[in-house]
Design a protein around this motif. Structure first.
Motif, short mmCIF file in Angstrom:
data_model
loop_
_atom_site.label_atom_id
_atom_site.label_comp_id
_atom_site.label_asym_id
_atom_site.label_seq_id
_atom_site.Cartn_x
_atom_site.Cartn_y
_atom_site.Cartn_z
N LEU A 14 -29.27 33.91 69.67
CA LEU A 14 -28.87 35.15 69.01
C LEU A 14 -28.79 34.97 67.50
CD1 LEU A 14 -25.90 36.11 71.39
CD2 LEU A 14 -28.28 36.85 71.55
N HIS A 15 -28.73 36.10 66.80
CA HIS A 15 -28.43 36.10 65.36
C HIS A 15 -27.07 36.79 65.24
CE1 HIS A 15 -29.84 36.95 60.97
NE2 HIS A 15 -28.68 36.32 61.02
N ILE A 16 -26.08 36.02 64.84
CA ILE A 16 -24.70 36.50 64.81
C ILE A 16 -24.27 36.74 63.37
CG2 ILE A 16 -22.30 35.93 65.37
CD1 ILE A 16 -23.40 34.47 67.84
N LEU A 17 -23.62 37.89 63.17
CA LEU A 17 -23.06 38.24 61.86
C LEU A 17 -21.56 38.05 61.90
CD1 LEU A 17 -23.34 39.52 58.99
CD2 LEU A 17 -22.95 41.74 60.10
N ILE A 18 -21.03 37.35 60.91
CA ILE A 18 -19.59 37.26 60.70
C ILE A 18 -19.28 37.98 59.40
CG2 ILE A 18 -17.61 35.74 60.29
CD1 ILE A 18 -19.06 33.60 61.97
N VAL A 19 -18.39 38.96 59.47
CA VAL A 19 -17.97 39.70 58.28
C VAL A 19 -16.59 39.20 57.91
CG1 VAL A 19 -17.53 41.95 57.25
CG2 VAL A 19 -19.33 41.71 58.99
N GLY A 20 -16.48 38.54 56.76
CA GLY A 20 -15.21 38.00 56.30
C GLY A 20 -15.37 36.55 55.89
N GLY A 21 -14.98 36.24 54.68
CA GLY A 21 -15.15 34.90 54.15
C GLY A 21 -13.85 34.16 53.90
N GLY A 25 -12.61 34.20 58.92
CA GLY A 25 -14.05 33.94 58.94
C GLY A 25 -14.34 32.46 59.16
N LEU A 26 -13.58 31.61 58.48
CA LEU A 26 -13.72 30.17 58.64
C LEU A 26 -13.42 29.76 60.08
CD1 LEU A 26 -13.99 27.23 57.61
CD2 LEU A 26 -11.57 27.37 56.92
N GLU A 27 -12.35 30.29 60.63
CA GLU A 27 -11.97 29.97 62.01
C GLU A 27 -13.07 30.39 62.99
OE1 GLU A 27 -8.30 30.94 65.10
OE2 GLU A 27 -8.63 32.26 63.38
N LYS A 28 -13.61 31.58 62.83
CA LYS A 28 -14.64 32.08 63.76
C LYS A 28 -15.94 31.29 63.60
CE LYS A 28 -11.69 35.11 65.10
NZ LYS A 28 -10.82 34.76 66.21
N ILE A 81 -18.92 39.56 64.57
CA ILE A 81 -17.51 39.16 64.57
C ILE A 81 -16.95 39.55 63.22
CG2 ILE A 81 -15.90 37.24 64.74
CD1 ILE A 81 -18.12 35.78 66.38
N VAL A 82 -15.84 40.30 63.23
CA VAL A 82 -15.25 40.80 61.99
C VAL A 82 -13.87 40.18 61.80
CG1 VAL A 82 -14.63 42.87 60.69
CG2 VAL A 82 -16.43 43.00 62.41
N VAL A 104 -19.23 44.02 69.24
CA VAL A 104 -18.44 43.60 68.08
C VAL A 104 -17.05 43.14 68.51
CG1 VAL A 104 -17.63 45.96 67.61
CG2 VAL A 104 -17.64 44.27 65.75
N ASN A 105 -16.56 42.13 67.81
CA ASN A 105 -15.19 41.67 67.96
C ASN A 105 -14.52 41.81 66.60
OD1 ASN A 105 -13.28 39.22 67.28
ND2 ASN A 105 -13.10 39.55 69.47
#
Length: 188
Positions: A14-21, A25-28, A81-82, A104-105
């Protein structure tokens, strides 16, 4: 009542997007790469923690985009993942994902989640996912620690032996299952 349907996703496909830096975001990102190190991941945020930058430098499949989220960031993404500290951004990402039918999570907001991230016990090839239906991630984490402590490290040897036995069995599916059930009865 917990009506969740547990699945294990082949994240590396998959191509996963994480929103949040930030910290979430680090934990996810850490959890994702800890389970599937080659997952193609894009992380977008106007500010990105140094620890995330360090991970990205060591992980060729992690791309960092240092800018505010826009719906265009969802292009070609399979899962999102947000984890921002801005509730309006979290809700916007969730709404945009819904419009595109992308799962989305949203961290710490069960009502906005299509799925929850579980606490995971790993012993070789064995993975056990723990969910509290979004009620208490802290309990899931503590329960994971208990299971990690009591499950023997020799489980991988057991799994390898069972695989070898399964590969040598003759007969149809039902016959093989009956034989494996008989062999593993000692696990009760």
């Amino acid at each position: 009542m917990n009506t969740l349907f547990p699945i294990f996703v082949k994240a590396e496909k998959l191509h996963i997007l994480i929103v949040g830096g930030g910290y979430v975001g680090l934990e996810k990102l850490t959890a994702l790469l800890g389970n599937a190190p080659d997952t193609r991941t894009t992380l977008v945020a106007p500010e990105i923690r140094d620890e995330i930058r360090d991970i990205a430098r060591q992980s060729p499949n992690v791309q960092l985009v240092e800018e505010p989220y826009t719906p265009a960031h969802l292009d070609d993404k399979d899962l999102v993942i947000v984890g921002t500290n801005d509730k309006a951004v979290n809700r916007q990402v969730q709404a945009d994902c819904k419009a595109r039918r992308i799962l989305v999570n949203v961290a710490d907001t069960p009502d906005l989640c299509d799925f929850y991230l579980s606490s995971v016990v790993k012993k070789g090839d064995l993975k056990i996912a723990i969910s509290t239906n979004g009620k208490s991630p802290t309990f899931a984490k503590r329960f994971r620690e208990v299971l990690e402590e009591i499950l023997p490290d020799s489980l991988q040897e057991t799994l390898d032996n069972l695989t070898a036995i399964r590969n040598q069995l003759k007969g149809d599916f039902v016959q093989k299952m009956e034989k494996l059930n008989e062999i593993t009865k000692v696990l009760r």
